[in-house]
Design a protein around this motif. Structure first.
Motif, PDB file in Angstrom:
ATOM      1  N   GLU A   7      21.033  27.022 -37.832  1.00 30.45           N
ATOM      2  CA  GLU A   7      19.997  27.858 -37.217  1.00 30.45           C
ATOM      3  C   GLU A   7      18.838  27.035 -36.649  1.00 30.45           C
ATOM      4  OE1 GLU A   7      21.286  28.175 -40.163  1.00 30.45           O
ATOM      5  OE2 GLU A   7      22.223  30.155 -40.295  1.00 30.45           O
ATOM      6  N   LYS A   8      18.583  25.847 -37.232  1.00 29.95           N
ATOM      7  CA  LYS A   8      17.474  24.990 -36.795  1.00 29.95           C
ATOM      8  C   LYS A   8      16.160  25.786 -36.663  1.00 29.95           C
ATOM      9  CE  LYS A   8      19.976  21.215 -36.225  1.00 29.95           C
ATOM     10  NZ  LYS A   8      21.280  21.695 -36.653  1.00 29.95           N
ATOM     11  N   PRO A   9      15.681  26.354 -37.779  1.00 33.70           N
ATOM     12  CA  PRO A   9      14.450  27.152 -37.699  1.00 33.70           C
ATOM     13  C   PRO A   9      13.235  26.289 -37.395  1.00 33.70           C
ATOM     14  CG  PRO A   9      15.025  26.748 -39.977  1.00 33.70           C
ATOM     15  CD  PRO A   9      16.178  26.250 -39.165  1.00 33.70           C
ATOM     16  N   PHE A  10      12.204  26.916 -36.849  1.00 33.99           N
ATOM     17  CA  PHE A  10      10.935  26.245 -36.572  1.00 33.99           C
ATOM     18  C   PHE A  10      10.254  25.942 -37.903  1.00 33.99           C
ATOM     19  CE2 PHE A  10       6.663  25.573 -35.103  1.00 33.99           C
ATOM     20  CZ  PHE A  10       6.749  25.225 -33.762  1.00 33.99           C
ATOM     21  N   VAL A  11       9.845  24.696 -38.096  1.00 32.31           N
ATOM     22  CA  VAL A  11       9.114  24.297 -39.303  1.00 32.31           C
ATOM     23  C   VAL A  11       7.655  24.078 -38.917  1.00 32.31           C
ATOM     24  CG1 VAL A  11       8.884  22.612 -41.156  1.00 32.31           C
ATOM     25  CG2 VAL A  11      11.163  23.218 -40.303  1.00 32.31           C
ATOM     26  N   LEU A  12       6.793  24.922 -39.453  1.00 29.21           N
ATOM     27  CA  LEU A  12       5.358  24.868 -39.198  1.00 29.21           C
ATOM     28  C   LEU A  12       4.679  24.470 -40.503  1.00 29.21           C
ATOM     29  CD1 LEU A  12       3.040  25.527 -37.143  1.00 29.21           C
ATOM     30  CD2 LEU A  12       3.020  27.831 -38.151  1.00 29.21           C
ATOM     31  N   ALA A  13       4.343  23.195 -40.629  1.00 27.69           N
ATOM     32  CA  ALA A  13       3.863  22.665 -41.899  1.00 27.69           C
ATOM     33  C   ALA A  13       2.358  22.779 -42.035  1.00 27.69           C
ATOM     34  CB  ALA A  13       4.270  21.195 -42.043  1.00 27.69           C
ATOM     35  N   GLY A  14       1.907  23.244 -43.177  1.00 28.06           N
ATOM     36  CA  GLY A  14       0.486  23.225 -43.472  1.00 28.06           C
ATOM     37  C   GLY A  14      -0.001  21.789 -43.585  1.00 28.06           C
ATOM     38  N   ALA A  15      -1.072  21.471 -42.867  1.00 28.04           N
ATOM     39  CA  ALA A  15      -1.604  20.101 -42.887  1.00 28.04           C
ATOM     40  C   ALA A  15      -3.126  20.102 -42.787  1.00 28.04           C
ATOM     41  CB  ALA A  15      -0.996  19.285 -41.742  1.00 28.04           C
ATOM     42  N   GLY A  16      -3.742  21.206 -43.150  1.00 29.11           N
ATOM     43  CA  GLY A  16      -5.184  21.332 -42.996  1.00 29.11           C
ATOM     44  C   GLY A  16      -5.964  20.746 -44.149  1.00 29.11           C
ATOM     45  N   SER A  17      -7.240  20.530 -43.892  1.00 26.01           N
ATOM     46  CA  SER A  17      -8.173  20.028 -44.900  1.00 26.01           C
ATOM     47  C   SER A  17      -9.584  20.312 -44.409  1.00 26.01           C
ATOM     48  CB  SER A  17      -7.988  18.521 -45.111  1.00 26.01           C
ATOM     49  OG  SER A  17      -9.002  17.991 -45.960  1.00 26.01           O
TER      50      SER A  17
ATOM     51  N   ILE B  15      -6.146  14.835 -40.166  1.00 26.02           N
ATOM     52  CA  ILE B  15      -5.455  13.977 -39.194  1.00 26.02           C
ATOM     53  C   ILE B  15      -4.326  13.209 -39.870  1.00 26.02           C
ATOM     54  CG2 ILE B  15      -5.705  11.922 -37.743  1.00 26.02           C
ATOM     55  CD1 ILE B  15      -8.538  12.950 -37.038  1.00 26.02           C
ATOM     56  N   SER B  16      -4.617  12.653 -41.042  1.00 28.38           N
ATOM     57  CA  SER B  16      -3.598  11.889 -41.769  1.00 28.38           C
ATOM     58  C   SER B  16      -2.407  12.772 -42.144  1.00 28.38           C
ATOM     59  CB  SER B  16      -4.213  11.275 -43.029  1.00 28.38           C
ATOM     60  OG  SER B  16      -3.235  10.612 -43.803  1.00 28.38           O
ATOM     61  N   LEU B  17      -2.677  13.960 -42.679  1.00 32.03           N
ATOM     62  CA  LEU B  17      -1.603  14.875 -43.064  1.00 32.03           C
ATOM     63  C   LEU B  17      -0.804  15.326 -41.840  1.00 32.03           C
ATOM     64  CD1 LEU B  17      -3.550  17.072 -45.654  1.00 32.03           C
ATOM     65  CD2 LEU B  17      -1.737  15.426 -46.176  1.00 32.03           C
ATOM     66  N   SER B  18      -1.492  15.555 -40.741  1.00 26.64           N
ATOM     67  CA  SER B  18      -0.813  16.003 -39.517  1.00 26.64           C
ATOM     68  C   SER B  18       0.055  14.896 -38.933  1.00 26.64           C
ATOM     69  CB  SER B  18      -1.851  16.467 -38.486  1.00 26.64           C
ATOM     70  OG  SER B  18      -2.577  17.577 -38.963  1.00 26.64           O
ATOM     71  N   ARG B  19      -0.447  13.668 -38.953  1.00 26.23           N
ATOM     72  CA  ARG B  19       0.361  12.543 -38.471  1.00 26.23           C
ATOM     73  C   ARG B  19       1.614  12.383 -39.306  1.00 26.23           C
ATOM     74  NH1 ARG B  19      -4.442   8.031 -37.921  1.00 26.23           N
ATOM     75  NH2 ARG B  19      -4.984   8.337 -35.717  1.00 26.23           N
ATOM     76  N   HIS B  20       1.468  12.505 -40.621  1.00 27.89           N
ATOM     77  CA  HIS B  20       2.650  12.374 -41.476  1.00 27.89           C
ATOM     78  C   HIS B  20       3.654  13.476 -41.190  1.00 27.89           C
ATOM     79  CE1 HIS B  20       5.105  13.249 -45.054  1.00 27.89           C
ATOM     80  NE2 HIS B  20       5.259  11.941 -45.027  1.00 27.89           N
ATOM     81  N   ALA B  21       3.164  14.709 -41.045  1.00 34.98           N
ATOM     82  CA  ALA B  21       4.066  15.822 -40.748  1.00 34.98           C
ATOM     83  C   ALA B  21       4.800  15.580 -39.436  1.00 34.98           C
ATOM     84  CB  ALA B  21       3.265  17.125 -40.686  1.00 34.98           C
ATOM     85  N   GLU B  22       4.095  15.052 -38.450  1.00 30.54           N
ATOM     86  CA  GLU B  22       4.733  14.742 -37.165  1.00 30.54           C
ATOM     87  C   GLU B  22       5.822  13.691 -37.347  1.00 30.54           C
ATOM     88  OE1 GLU B  22       3.396  13.765 -32.580  1.00 30.54           O
ATOM     89  OE2 GLU B  22       2.091  13.095 -34.205  1.00 30.54           O
ATOM     90  N   ARG B  23       5.539  12.660 -38.123  1.00 29.64           N
ATOM     91  CA  ARG B  23       6.543  11.606 -38.365  1.00 29.64           C
ATOM     92  C   ARG B  23       7.766  12.159 -39.081  1.00 29.64           C
ATOM     93  NH1 ARG B  23       1.890   8.519 -39.744  1.00 29.64           N
ATOM     94  NH2 ARG B  23       2.305   8.828 -41.959  1.00 29.64           N
ATOM     95  N   MET B  24       7.562  13.161 -39.944  1.00 31.00           N
ATOM     96  CA  MET B  24       8.670  13.741 -40.694  1.00 31.00           C
ATOM     97  C   MET B  24       9.553  14.627 -39.832  1.00 31.00           C
ATOM     98  SD  MET B  24       8.608  12.461 -43.643  1.00 31.00           S
ATOM     99  CE  MET B  24       9.953  13.478 -44.193  1.00 31.00           C
ATOM    100  N   GLY B  25       9.077  15.016 -38.653  1.00 32.60           N
ATOM    101  CA  GLY B  25       9.901  15.805 -37.749  1.00 32.60           C
ATOM    102  C   GLY B  25       9.630  17.294 -37.737  1.00 32.60           C
ATOM    103  N   VAL B  26       8.458  17.708 -38.214  1.00 29.54           N
ATOM    104  CA  VAL B  26       8.139  19.139 -38.148  1.00 29.54           C
ATOM    105  C   VAL B  26       8.001  19.562 -36.689  1.00 29.54           C
ATOM    106  CG1 VAL B  26       6.950  19.034 -40.378  1.00 29.54           C
ATOM    107  CG2 VAL B  26       5.617  18.884 -38.257  1.00 29.54           C
ATOM    108  N   ASP B  27       8.097  20.846 -36.449  1.00 25.00           N
ATOM    109  CA  ASP B  27       7.965  21.376 -35.096  1.00 25.00           C
ATOM    110  C   ASP B  27       6.515  21.672 -34.728  1.00 25.00           C
ATOM    111  OD1 ASP B  27      10.886  21.674 -34.404  1.00 25.00           O
ATOM    112  OD2 ASP B  27      10.787  22.877 -36.234  1.00 25.00           O
ATOM    113  N   GLY B  28       5.663  21.825 -35.735  1.00 25.17           N
ATOM    114  CA  GLY B  28       4.254  22.097 -35.505  1.00 25.17           C
ATOM    115  C   GLY B  28       3.507  22.065 -36.816  1.00 25.17           C
ATOM    116  N   VAL B  29       2.164  22.083 -36.720  1.00 27.93           N
ATOM    117  CA  VAL B  29       1.340  22.094 -37.924  1.00 27.93           C
ATOM    118  C   VAL B  29       0.415  23.304 -37.908  1.00 27.93           C
ATOM    119  CG1 VAL B  29       1.415  19.642 -38.481  1.00 27.93           C
ATOM    120  CG2 VAL B  29      -0.285  20.466 -36.835  1.00 27.93           C
ATOM    121  N   LEU B  30       0.185  23.821 -39.096  1.00 27.77           N
ATOM    122  CA  LEU B  30      -0.721  24.944 -39.324  1.00 27.77           C
ATOM    123  C   LEU B  30      -1.983  24.387 -39.968  1.00 27.77           C
ATOM    124  CD1 LEU B  30      -1.097  28.089 -39.431  1.00 27.77           C
ATOM    125  CD2 LEU B  30      -0.154  27.964 -41.751  1.00 27.77           C
ATOM    126  N   LEU B  31      -3.122  24.584 -39.293  1.00 29.43           N
ATOM    127  CA  LEU B  31      -4.359  23.948 -39.740  1.00 29.43           C
ATOM    128  C   LEU B  31      -5.417  24.998 -40.072  1.00 29.43           C
ATOM    129  CD1 LEU B  31      -4.573  21.024 -37.146  1.00 29.43           C
ATOM    130  CD2 LEU B  31      -3.623  20.978 -39.454  1.00 29.43           C
TER     131      LEU B  31
END
Length: 304
Positions: free
Chosen positions: A77-87, A94-110
């Motif tokens: 199904e390849k669902p959209f992964v929207l990872a929480g990365a706020g602070s 920024i650090s949490l969002s960069r890591h989430a991007e490196r991990m391959g998430v589709d977007g971040v929720l801030l």
């Protein structure tokens, strides 16, 4: 920029996080739980409020996102992964969002910064700083009841116009007039998602594209079907379902989220109801209410 948001709609699960008897994250249970969500057709939101991200270490935060991305990528199904990365610390966000991007998430929720109480100018600068550092979609998360602050529609509009990767808004203010104004002020491709199960019907009728749901932890297939009815403009049928689910939507907040959802998950044999301090498990009276609510939806619960 990687701004494919074609799957940023529908029902997303604000994933609860299973804990073992020692209070540590339970990897195997979490993976199984994610697979159930994917099979039902839900998008995935790890490390949100409902996932108890406020009590996760940075290593746990990274682990949860990695497990979620791995399950999403190995599925058909390849669902959209929207990872929480706020602070409330912009550098940390920024650090949490960069890591989430490196991990391959589709977007971040801030989430909007909590406790600091920034002005609208400060809120704009916070999101602008993060948007300048990553190349994936950003969804602004407005939840004044949790943060003590409220990002105004005009600020969201400015961010959406000035930064191509600020593409969405999770609406959890409970203020329908304000949410409608965000929809009216932003461009057609800007995605507004309900952050309150109980308001999803009204928000989608006003132009919202789906929900980031607590209830879908327990009834993922049903929430997917509910949102699909509205996507298909079957408003009469959706209103009936909305009314049938109101008790669940309400009682999931009978005590502080996610304690009711995790108790529900336990009696559905999905995971332990353990939550981390300073949260505690439900009072006996609340357990009775949650059990009755799930029984009324004809769900198969254990009788212990």
């Amino acid at each position: 920029m990687n701004l494919n948001i074609s799957k940023l709609n529908g029902a997303f699960s604000a994933l609860i996080s299973p804990m073992d008897d020692d209070g540590d994250l339970c990897k195997s249970t979490y993976r199984n739980f994610i697979r159930r969500q994917i099979r039902a057709g839900c998008g995935l939101v790890p490390c949100g409020t409902t996932g108890e991200s406020a009590t996760m270490s940075h290593q746990e935060h990274e682990n949860v996102i990695r497990w979620c991305v791995e399950e999403a990528q190995r599925s058909n199904e390849k669902p959209f992964v929207l990872a929480g990365a706020g602070s409330n610390n912009t550098k940390e966000a920024i650090s949490l969002s960069r890591h989430a991007e490196r991990m391959g998430v589709d977007g971040v929720l801030l989430i909007t910064p909590y406790y600091n109480k920034p002005t609208q100018k400060g809120l704009y600068a916070h999101y602008a700083a993060i948007a300048s550092e990553i190349n994936i979609p950003i969804v602004v998360y407005n939840c004044p009841g949790r943060t003590g602050g409220n990002i105004l529609p005009q600020t969201v509009q400015s961010l959406s116009e000035d930064y191509a990767n600020i593409i969405g808004y999770k609406a959890a203010s409970g203020n329908l007039a304000q949410i409608q104004k965000v929809i009216n002020l932003t461009h057609d491709n800007f995605v507004v998602l309900s952050g309150d199960d109980s308001l999803t019907y009204e928000i989608m009728k006003s132009g919202g594209k789906g929900v980031i749901s607590v209830a879908s932890n327990l009834i993922p297939e049903r929430m997917v079907q509910f949102v699909q009815l509205m996507t298909n403009n079957q408003w009469s049928e959706a209103r009936i379902e909305h009314n049938l689910l109101q008790d669940l939507f309400h009682n999931l907040f009978i005590e502080t989220n996610p304690a009711p959802a995790k108790y529900g998950a336990e009696i559905l044999n999905l995971m332990s109801s353990r939550v981390r301090l300073p949260l505690v498990g439900l009072e006996p009276s609340s357990k009775t209410i949650m059990r009755s609510t799930l029984e009324n939806l004809s769900l198969q619960i254990n009788q212990k």
